[in-house]
Motif scaffolding. Structure first.
Motif, PDB file in Angstrom:
ATOM      1  N   SER A  80      36.780  35.093  36.140  1.00 20.79           N
ATOM      2  CA  SER A  80      37.805  34.837  35.134  1.00 20.79           C
ATOM      3  C   SER A  80      38.958  34.012  35.688  1.00 20.79           C
ATOM      4  O   SER A  80      39.416  33.061  35.050  1.00 20.79           O
ATOM      5  CB  SER A  80      38.325  36.174  34.584  1.00 20.79           C
ATOM      6  N   VAL A  81      39.437  34.370  36.882  1.00 23.60           N
ATOM      7  CA  VAL A  81      40.556  33.605  37.429  1.00 23.60           C
ATOM      8  C   VAL A  81      40.092  32.244  37.946  1.00 23.60           C
ATOM      9  O   VAL A  81      40.892  31.295  38.001  1.00 23.60           O
ATOM     10  CB  VAL A  81      41.309  34.393  38.522  1.00 23.60           C
ATOM     11  N   LEU A  84      40.444  30.300  35.002  1.00 19.24           N
ATOM     12  CA  LEU A  84      41.873  30.062  34.798  1.00 19.24           C
ATOM     13  C   LEU A  84      42.344  28.842  35.589  1.00 19.24           C
ATOM     14  O   LEU A  84      43.115  28.024  35.070  1.00 19.24           O
ATOM     15  CB  LEU A  84      42.670  31.301  35.231  1.00 19.24           C
ATOM     16  N   THR A 109      48.103  27.724  41.019  1.00 18.80           N
ATOM     17  CA  THR A 109      47.625  28.856  40.229  1.00 18.80           C
ATOM     18  C   THR A 109      46.700  29.738  41.057  1.00 18.80           C
ATOM     19  O   THR A 109      46.812  30.968  41.042  1.00 18.80           O
ATOM     20  CB  THR A 109      46.879  28.359  38.975  1.00 18.80           C
ATOM     21  N   ALA A 110      45.798  29.121  41.798  1.00 18.48           N
ATOM     22  CA  ALA A 110      44.817  29.875  42.578  1.00 18.48           C
ATOM     23  C   ALA A 110      45.454  30.724  43.659  1.00 18.48           C
ATOM     24  O   ALA A 110      44.921  31.789  44.013  1.00 18.48           O
ATOM     25  CB  ALA A 110      43.816  28.908  43.214  1.00 18.48           C
ATOM     26  N   THR A 115      47.726  35.892  40.233  1.00 20.34           N
ATOM     27  CA  THR A 115      46.356  35.405  40.057  1.00 20.34           C
ATOM     28  C   THR A 115      45.420  36.126  41.011  1.00 20.34           C
ATOM     29  O   THR A 115      44.322  36.562  40.621  1.00 20.34           O
ATOM     30  CB  THR A 115      46.285  33.896  40.320  1.00 20.34           C
ATOM     31  N   ALA A 118      44.904  39.702  39.905  1.00 18.28           N
ATOM     32  CA  ALA A 118      44.057  39.743  38.714  1.00 18.28           C
ATOM     33  C   ALA A 118      42.603  39.448  39.043  1.00 18.28           C
ATOM     34  O   ALA A 118      41.692  39.968  38.387  1.00 18.28           O
ATOM     35  CB  ALA A 118      44.573  38.749  37.678  1.00 18.28           C
ATOM     36  N   GLY A 119      42.366  38.617  40.041  1.00 23.00           N
ATOM     37  CA  GLY A 119      41.001  38.280  40.410  1.00 23.00           C
ATOM     38  C   GLY A 119      40.360  39.273  41.345  1.00 23.00           C
ATOM     39  O   GLY A 119      39.129  39.395  41.388  1.00 23.00           O
ATOM     40  N   SER A 126      43.314  40.421  34.103  1.00 25.93           N
ATOM     41  CA  SER A 126      42.292  39.518  34.633  1.00 25.93           C
ATOM     42  C   SER A 126      41.750  38.587  33.559  1.00 25.93           C
ATOM     43  O   SER A 126      41.419  37.427  33.841  1.00 25.93           O
ATOM     44  CB  SER A 126      41.140  40.328  35.235  1.00 25.93           C
ATOM     45  N   LEU A 129      44.996  36.321  31.192  1.00 23.42           N
ATOM     46  CA  LEU A 129      45.514  35.047  31.680  1.00 23.42           C
ATOM     47  C   LEU A 129      44.664  33.852  31.238  1.00 23.42           C
ATOM     48  O   LEU A 129      45.206  32.877  30.706  1.00 23.42           O
ATOM     49  CB  LEU A 129      45.648  35.089  33.205  1.00 23.42           C
ATOM     50  N   PRO A 130      43.341  33.851  31.421  1.00 22.76           N
ATOM     51  CA  PRO A 130      42.571  32.692  30.953  1.00 22.76           C
ATOM     52  C   PRO A 130      42.527  32.572  29.433  1.00 22.76           C
ATOM     53  O   PRO A 130      42.443  31.455  28.897  1.00 22.76           O
ATOM     54  CB  PRO A 130      41.174  32.927  31.534  1.00 22.76           C
TER      55      PRO A 130
END
Length: 477
Positions: A80-81, A84, A109-110, A115, A118-119, A126, A129-130
């Motif tokens: 998911s991230v 994102l 972002t990464a 992030t 969440a990842g 998680s 965000l996307p």
């Protein structure tokens, strides 16, 4: 004309992030929310008293596809991230960002702390965000490219997002306020905009019907959260806005706000952030409720940095921030060193991912010490969903809790005249004729989480049937 996408660099960043998150996924252990989602996944429904169904159902899918392990449940959050990251690069491109701006947005972002959190763990965040990023991307296409059909795509994503969290309403309300205050107001008469709104509502109907049938349980849950931690969340709101994704991201996001404000076509989305922030403060909501809009401002700031020839400065600053974010967000420190570091105080996810095997062993030790006949009919009642989930994941039988949705899965059987109580206050213990402390929880790492130091009681002589007392055990938090 759209700028070309820096797809090789952006894809490399996304894939690298996914690989790193999966490699580190076994670190520390399950977070309490993951243990809760694992229980909810065994009870498929259109909704639960504290949340919509998407995250628990993705937990169910992760377990089915990748195994009932801590890594198996974390594959979808990592994916998911990674998505994102790509979406943020696309947002930067939509704002007329060069390849350098896109790569900067993707990398920043990464490596943002939130992030990475969440990842690393399966949280509602998680997937929120996307979903926000996709909705914002489609809004930008409609606003900047004069392609009103994209309002339908935005509406579809917003409708889907309601199955994860209802917080997407903050984005909708923020955009509506922005359009009313700054325009372009002609959009408020657009049939495509209203078509997108109707599509979102239509997709959300089953979710809405569950809320109506259940007498709006999530409103009750929100009120309980506000009463419980609203004052604390208000105090933390401003400092956490500066640190959610790292202070460098916040500085760049400030320039992004200016960029959006200066462009009348997207000024409404600049206004959306302070509107969402104000609504969060008024309601006493969590400080991360407007996180999706912070990332929009950051992507816009990356475009400004690239336009001003400041990519190298921004990149070095983000790289320096990334090191701190990684230590805070990921299980890089050994558990033995965690208690002596600032990480548990900053990162609740790390703090609440430690000590579950020791917790289960302590409760099982008390249970196994009971005479065989009494052990067979004993029940375990916990005060929180994480404790319930840890015991359920370990296969401990006859476990119950009055916390949030778990209350619906009770009451315990009337044969359970002996109860092992964990994290239950005097009000619960007073319902029994006698209670005796048999153990204390020690997570073995000295980390001060919610379970550390909890007593484990054996109680006998419930003064009324479980069915009569069960309403007294229900609580929301």
């Amino acid at each position: 004309m759209e700028r070309p996408l820096a797809w090789r660099s952006v894809t490399s960043i996304a894939v690298l992030l996914f690989v790193i998150l999966l490699a580190l996924s076994p670190g520390y252990g399950y977070h309490r929310d993951e243990l809760y989602f694992r229980v909810l996944s065994e009870h498929p429904a259109w909704g639960y008293v504290d949340q919509p169904p998407l995250t628990p159902m993705l937990a169910r899918a992760g377990i089915a596809l990748f195994g009932d392990t801590v890594t198996g449940i974390r594959v979808f959050p990592a994916l998911s991230v990674a998505i994102l990251v790509v979406l943020m690069a696309l947002i930067a491109r939509e704002l007329d960002g060069s390849r350098a701006a896109q790569v900067l947005a993707a990398a920043g972002t990464a490596t943002g702390a939130y992030t990475l959190i969440a990842g690393h763990s399966m949280l509602t965040l998680s997937f929120d965000l996307p979903l926000w990023a996709a909705a914002i991307l489609f809004m930008l296409k409609a606003l900047l490219r004069e392609r009103p059909r994209w309002w339908l795509a935005a509406g579809a994503v917003i409708g889907l997002a309601t199955y994860n969290k209802h917080l997407i309403a903050l984005l909708v309300l923020g955009l509506a306020a922005g359009l009313l205050l700054a325009g372009p107001r002609r959009l408020l008469a657009s049939p495509w905009l209203w078509g997108g709104a109707l599509l979102a509502a239509a997709i959300a109907v089953p979710n809405l019907l569950y809320q109506v049938a259940g007498d709006w349980p999530q409103l009750k849950m929100a009120a309980a959260l506000s009463a419980n931690k609203g004052a604390e969340m208000r105090l933390l709101f401003v400092p956490m806005q500066l640190t959610l994704f790292g202070p460098v991201v916040s500085v760049i996001a400030a320039f992004g706000f200016v960029r959006l404000w200066r462009d009348r076509r997207v000024r409404a989305l600049a206004i959306a952030y302070p509107v969402a922030a104000a609504l969060t403060l008024i309601s006493g909501g969590r400080f991360d409720y407007a996180a999706g809009l912070i990332l929009l401002l950051f992507a816009a700031g990356c475009v400004s940095a690239a336009s001003a020839g400041r990519v190298r400065v921004a990149a070095w600053a983000l790289a320096a921030g990334a090191a701190g974010s990684a230590v805070i967000a990921l299980p890089l420190l050994p558990v033995s060193a965690l208690a002596e570091s600032p990480v548990p105080a900053i990162n609740e996810v790390a703090r609440e991912s430690v000590g579950w095997p020791q917790f289960v062993a302590a409760v099982e030790g008390v249970r196994n010490a009971l005479p065989a006949e009494e052990r067979a009919r004993a029940v375990v009642v916990t005060g929180s969903y994480g404790e319930h989930g840890a015991l359920a994941q370990a296969g401990v039988p006859r476990v119950y809790s009055g916390h949030n949705q778990l209350w619906e899965y009770g009451p315990p059987p009337e044969t359970g005249t002996t109860a092992i109580l964990v994290n239950i206050g005097p009000g619960g213990r007073d319902l029994f004729g006698a209670c005796e402390e048999r153990a204390r929880i020690d997570n073995g790492a000295g980390v001060g989480n919610e379970e550390q130091g909890l007593p484990v009681y054996v109680c006998r002589g419930l003064d009324r049937p479980w069915a009569a007392t069960w309403p007294l055990w229900r609580h929301f938090s």
